[in-house]
Write an enzyme that holds these catalytic residues in place. Sequence first.
Site, PDB file in Angstrom:
ATOM      1  N   CYS A 194     -47.813   6.042 -19.702  1.00 28.35           N
ATOM      2  CA  CYS A 194     -47.553   7.280 -18.957  1.00 28.35           C
ATOM      3  C   CYS A 194     -46.673   7.004 -17.729  1.00 28.35           C
ATOM      4  O   CYS A 194     -45.645   7.665 -17.531  1.00 28.35           O
ATOM      5  CB  CYS A 194     -48.856   7.966 -18.580  1.00 28.35           C
ATOM      6  SG  CYS A 194     -50.124   6.856 -17.901  1.00 28.35           S
TER       7      CYS A 194
HETATM    8  N1  NAP Z   1     -55.016   9.122 -20.318  1.00 28.99           N
HETATM    9  C1  NAP Z   1     -53.690   9.001 -20.237  1.00 28.99           C
HETATM   10  O1  NAP Z   1     -53.022   9.612 -19.399  1.00 28.99           O
HETATM   11  C2  NAP Z   1     -52.970   8.075 -21.188  1.00 28.99           C
HETATM   12  C3  NAP Z   1     -51.574   8.152 -21.249  1.00 28.99           C
HETATM   13  C4  NAP Z   1     -50.877   7.295 -22.117  1.00 28.99           C
HETATM   14  C5  NAP Z   1     -51.587   6.386 -22.876  1.00 28.99           C
HETATM   15  N2  NAP Z   1     -52.939   6.324 -22.779  1.00 28.99           N
HETATM   16  C6  NAP Z   1     -53.626   5.351 -23.636  1.00 28.99           C
HETATM   17  O2  NAP Z   1     -54.191   6.062 -24.737  1.00 28.99           O
HETATM   18  C7  NAP Z   1     -55.415   5.473 -25.155  1.00 28.99           C
HETATM   19  C8  NAP Z   1     -56.500   6.539 -25.047  1.00 28.99           C
HETATM   20  O3  NAP Z   1     -56.592   6.932 -23.694  1.00 28.99           O
HETATM   21  P1  NAP Z   1     -57.445   8.167 -23.213  1.00 28.99           P
HETATM   22  O4  NAP Z   1     -57.177   8.305 -21.762  1.00 28.99           O
HETATM   23  O5  NAP Z   1     -57.242   9.335 -24.101  1.00 28.99           O
HETATM   24  O6  NAP Z   1     -58.912   7.558 -23.398  1.00 28.99           O
HETATM   25  P2  NAP Z   1     -60.329   8.249 -23.547  1.00 28.99           P
HETATM   26  O7  NAP Z   1     -60.299   9.628 -23.004  1.00 28.99           O
HETATM   27  O8  NAP Z   1     -61.304   7.290 -22.950  1.00 28.99           O
HETATM   28  O9  NAP Z   1     -60.543   8.296 -25.123  1.00 28.99           O
HETATM   29  C9  NAP Z   1     -60.631   7.133 -25.903  1.00 28.99           C
HETATM   30  C10 NAP Z   1     -61.009   7.507 -27.310  1.00 28.99           C
HETATM   31  O10 NAP Z   1     -61.092   6.329 -28.101  1.00 28.99           O
HETATM   32  C11 NAP Z   1     -62.262   6.404 -28.905  1.00 28.99           C
HETATM   33  N3  NAP Z   1     -62.712   5.056 -29.256  1.00 28.99           N
HETATM   34  C12 NAP Z   1     -63.193   4.098 -28.409  1.00 28.99           C
HETATM   35  N4  NAP Z   1     -63.494   2.993 -29.106  1.00 28.99           N
HETATM   36  C13 NAP Z   1     -63.209   3.235 -30.414  1.00 28.99           C
HETATM   37  C14 NAP Z   1     -63.288   2.482 -31.612  1.00 28.99           C
HETATM   38  N5  NAP Z   1     -63.758   1.228 -31.605  1.00 28.99           N
HETATM   39  N6  NAP Z   1     -62.912   3.062 -32.773  1.00 28.99           N
HETATM   40  C15 NAP Z   1     -62.441   4.316 -32.797  1.00 28.99           C
HETATM   41  N7  NAP Z   1     -62.325   5.098 -31.689  1.00 28.99           N
HETATM   42  C16 NAP Z   1     -62.698   4.550 -30.505  1.00 28.99           C
HETATM   43  C17 NAP Z   1     -63.271   7.165 -28.062  1.00 28.99           C
HETATM   44  O11 NAP Z   1     -64.251   7.724 -28.909  1.00 28.99           O
HETATM   45  P3  NAP Z   1     -65.481   8.619 -28.355  1.00 28.99           P
HETATM   46  O12 NAP Z   1     -64.887   9.970 -28.126  1.00 28.99           O
HETATM   47  O13 NAP Z   1     -66.449   8.585 -29.488  1.00 28.99           O
HETATM   48  O14 NAP Z   1     -65.959   7.949 -27.111  1.00 28.99           O
HETATM   49  C18 NAP Z   1     -62.362   8.209 -27.407  1.00 28.99           C
HETATM   50  O15 NAP Z   1     -62.220   9.341 -28.228  1.00 28.99           O
HETATM   51  C19 NAP Z   1     -55.634   4.280 -24.224  1.00 28.99           C
HETATM   52  O16 NAP Z   1     -55.182   3.115 -24.836  1.00 28.99           O
HETATM   53  C20 NAP Z   1     -54.797   4.624 -23.004  1.00 28.99           C
HETATM   54  O17 NAP Z   1     -54.366   3.483 -22.306  1.00 28.99           O
HETATM   55  C21 NAP Z   1     -53.651   7.160 -21.980  1.00 28.99           C
END
Ligand code: NAP
Length: 338
Positions: A152
């Site tokens: 991001c």
């Molecule tokens: N947030 C941002 O602004 C942003 C921007 C760009 C990139 N990212 C990247 O995108 C990814 C997700 O970020 P996020 O902020 O959306 O995170 P988040 O809100 O914490 O969501 C993570 C998701 O991954 C799932 N998960 C965790 N362990 C898993 C596994 N072993 N197998 C399958 N699913 C699993 C979780 O499931 P549950 O729902 O069951 O807990 C949850 O739905 C990260 O790598 C982050 O660095 C985030």
Amino acid sequence: MIRVSVVGAAGYSGAEAVRLLARHPHVELAGLFGSPGGKGVLFRELHPDLAGLDGPDVIPFAEGALVSGRPDAAILATPNEVSAELAPRLLEAGVRVIDVSGAFRLRDAALYPAWYGFAHPAPELLGEAVYGLTEWCGEELAGARLVANPGCYPTSVLLALKPLVAILAADQPLFVSSASGVSGAGKKAELAYSFCELSGSYKAYAVGNHRHEPEMRQELGLAAEAAFTFVPHLLPVVRGILSTIHVSFEGTVSDAAVAERFAAAYSGRPFVKVLSAGRLPELRDVVGTPRAHVGWKLLPGGRRAVVVSAIDNLLKGAASQAVQNLNRVFGLPETEGF
Ligand SMILES: NC(=O)c1ccc[n+]([C@@H]2O[C@H](COP(=O)([O-])OP(=O)(O)OC[C@H]3O[C@@H](n4cnc5c(N)ncnc54)[C@H](OP(=O)(O)O)[C@@H]3O)[C@@H](O)[C@H]2O)c1
């Protein structure tokens, strides 16, 4: 129809991807998955606002269930280590992967232990992964098996800086100060991210050791020792990233010359809006949209400028850029479904 599964579908960025895909005219949701030990979420509870549209419920992840859904592609909105392990297996099963995590963004596997805390389990894929800063991608996206969606902060910084790289003074430092809404940290429940800890405050964090720094150096072609300072800040809003970038030019430049560089990069690109000289972006104009806004102000003398960019971290910084990339992988216009 392109059959697409989303892993991490109930996370902050995954849920945004699901919202976009559910309305996409050329996409059918093949399966939605959460963590293996999770409880799952009904589709109608994930997105009550999508009344009238239906989709699969989010179920605990099982590789067999994902593959048997016969997806053409999977969007992985999962923690870095999870994506790093899962993507190679999905590719082997013939599923194209658009990974929203950082697991495939760095080309040098040796950087992963220091910046991500794990040895990369599939270093052979780092050369194949297409770094999906969509507006800067060419034909390599078409048919790609693996797309590394940019981070991001890097999305906001690279969109603003890349058009200017050729006219920057090589011997002058680059300073980047970025502020992100709290959803950038995902939906984890930790005291440091709670309302009482954040509301009414503003702070810098991870100075000199944020994992998006090597990604930006890589994409700007800067050596590890080049004077590039990145200072991320935590802003007590839910969404949005505003990056303020201090640059020095090789020679004197005019507003017209800067405008020309941005126009060459982004004219005809609907998701990057370049503001007129001296106008600077604001979060409220981009939050909830798939667009980046970029603006600049030349400083007296014309040798220096402040460049500012704004995005929604969950959309252009994650989910909407993933859908732009998905479109391009499958030969659709990148605007399809928006
Ligand atoms: N947030 C941002 O602004 C942003 C921007 C760009 C990139 N990212 C990247 O995108 C990814 C997700 O970020 P996020 O902020 O959306 O995170 P988040 O809100 O914490 O969501 C993570 C998701 O991954 C799932 N998960 C965790 N362990 C898993 C596994 N072993 N197998 C399958 N699913 C699993 C979780 O499931 P549950 O729902 O069951 O807990 C949850 O739905 C990260 O790598 C982050 O660095 C985030």
